[in-house]
Design a protein around this motif. Structure first.
Motif, mmCIF file in Angstrom:
data_model
loop_
_atom_site.group_PDB
_atom_site.id
_atom_site.type_symbol
_atom_site.label_atom_id
_atom_site.label_comp_id
_atom_site.label_asym_id
_atom_site.label_seq_id
_atom_site.Cartn_x
_atom_site.Cartn_y
_atom_site.Cartn_z
ATOM 1 N N ASP A 71 0.877 -1.169 0.000
ATOM 2 C CA ASP A 71 0.000 0.000 0.000
ATOM 3 C C ASP A 71 0.915 1.220 0.000
ATOM 4 N N PRO A 72 0.783 2.100 -0.993
ATOM 5 C CA PRO A 72 1.639 3.286 -1.020
ATOM 6 C C PRO A 72 1.610 4.070 0.297
ATOM 7 N N ALA A 73 0.522 3.964 1.038
ATOM 8 C CA ALA A 73 0.448 4.657 2.323
ATOM 9 C C ALA A 73 1.489 4.113 3.304
ATOM 10 N N GLU A 74 1.870 2.829 3.150
ATOM 11 C CA GLU A 74 2.921 2.246 4.002
ATOM 12 C C GLU A 74 4.237 3.007 3.816
ATOM 13 N N LEU A 75 4.579 3.246 2.567
ATOM 14 C CA LEU A 75 5.829 3.953 2.277
ATOM 15 C C LEU A 75 5.750 5.396 2.740
ATOM 16 N N THR A 76 4.604 6.018 2.539
ATOM 17 C CA THR A 76 4.433 7.408 2.959
ATOM 18 C C THR A 76 4.512 7.518 4.473
ATOM 19 N N SER A 77 3.826 6.622 5.188
ATOM 20 C CA SER A 77 3.835 6.706 6.652
ATOM 21 C C SER A 77 5.205 6.350 7.219
ATOM 22 N N ALA A 78 5.975 5.532 6.513
ATOM 23 C CA ALA A 78 7.333 5.205 6.942
ATOM 24 C C ALA A 78 8.323 6.290 6.499
ATOM 25 N N GLU A 79 7.805 7.325 5.837
ATOM 26 C CA GLU A 79 8.613 8.449 5.350
ATOM 27 C C GLU A 79 9.756 7.972 4.453
ATOM 28 N N VAL A 80 9.429 7.024 3.577
ATOM 29 C CA VAL A 80 10.413 6.518 2.629
ATOM 30 C C VAL A 80 10.574 7.541 1.522
ATOM 31 N N TYR A 81 11.793 8.035 1.388
ATOM 32 C CA TYR A 81 12.122 9.025 0.369
ATOM 33 C C TYR A 81 12.321 8.332 -0.962
ATOM 34 N N PRO A 82 11.930 8.873 -2.084
ATOM 35 C CA PRO A 82 11.194 10.121 -2.235
ATOM 36 C C PRO A 82 9.720 9.904 -1.957
ATOM 37 N N LEU A 83 9.074 10.908 -1.497
ATOM 38 C CA LEU A 83 7.640 10.801 -1.216
ATOM 39 C C LEU A 83 6.864 10.891 -2.525
ATOM 40 N N GLY A 84 5.565 10.709 -2.468
ATOM 41 C CA GLY A 84 4.744 10.740 -3.674
ATOM 42 C C GLY A 84 4.375 9.343 -4.130
ATOM 43 N N TRP A 85 4.311 8.406 -3.203
ATOM 44 C CA TRP A 85 4.049 7.011 -3.535
ATOM 45 C C TRP A 85 2.628 6.756 -4.014
ATOM 46 N N SER A 86 1.715 7.690 -3.783
ATOM 47 C CA SER A 86 0.329 7.484 -4.214
ATOM 48 C C SER A 86 0.143 7.777 -5.705
#
Length: 120
Positions: A71-86
């Motif tokens: 889920d792209p929200a997983e990467l966003t909430s983990a603050e995985v750079y670069p952002l914009g996973w959605s």
């Protein structure tokens, strides 16, 4: 063997950790330098037997398997750079880097080399 640069290694590290990949190909496993005056920590390396394991496990774990169910929200909430996973197709960003890492690991294993890992 020439060095290979992987920009923004965090997404691949996140995906590999999520898949419980058996080798830390992104940050290395063994200390190489003790000097702490490195931006992202001192270089680390993989011993030849760990390189061999990585070279076997990487092609056995396709990139499609790594991103399946993410889920792209997983990467966003983990603050995985670069952002914009959605953004549509954002998870495809790492495919060429994963393929290159696979090829590099296979070449290092064939040569019975260690892999030096240094994030700059």
């Amino acid at each position: 063997m020439p060095p290979v640069t992987y920009p923004c290694s965090r997404p691949l590290r996140f995906l590999l950790a999520r898949a419980e990949f058996p080798v830390n190909v992104i940050h290395g496993e063994e200390p190489f330098a003790e000097d702490e005056d490195w931006e992202y920590g001192p270089p680390r390396y993989l011993r030849p037997e760990r390189v061999q394991l990585a070279a076997e496990a990487l092609p056995a774990t396709s990139y499609a398997q790594l991103i399946r169910g993410v889920d792209p929200a997983e990467l966003t909430s983990a603050e995985v750079y670069p952002l914009g996973w959605s953004e549509p197709g954002a998870l495809e960003w790492g495919r060429p880097w994963y393929d290159g890492l696979t090829q590099f690991s296979e070449a290092a294993a064939r040569a019975d080399d260690v892999m030096l890992v240094w994030l700059d």
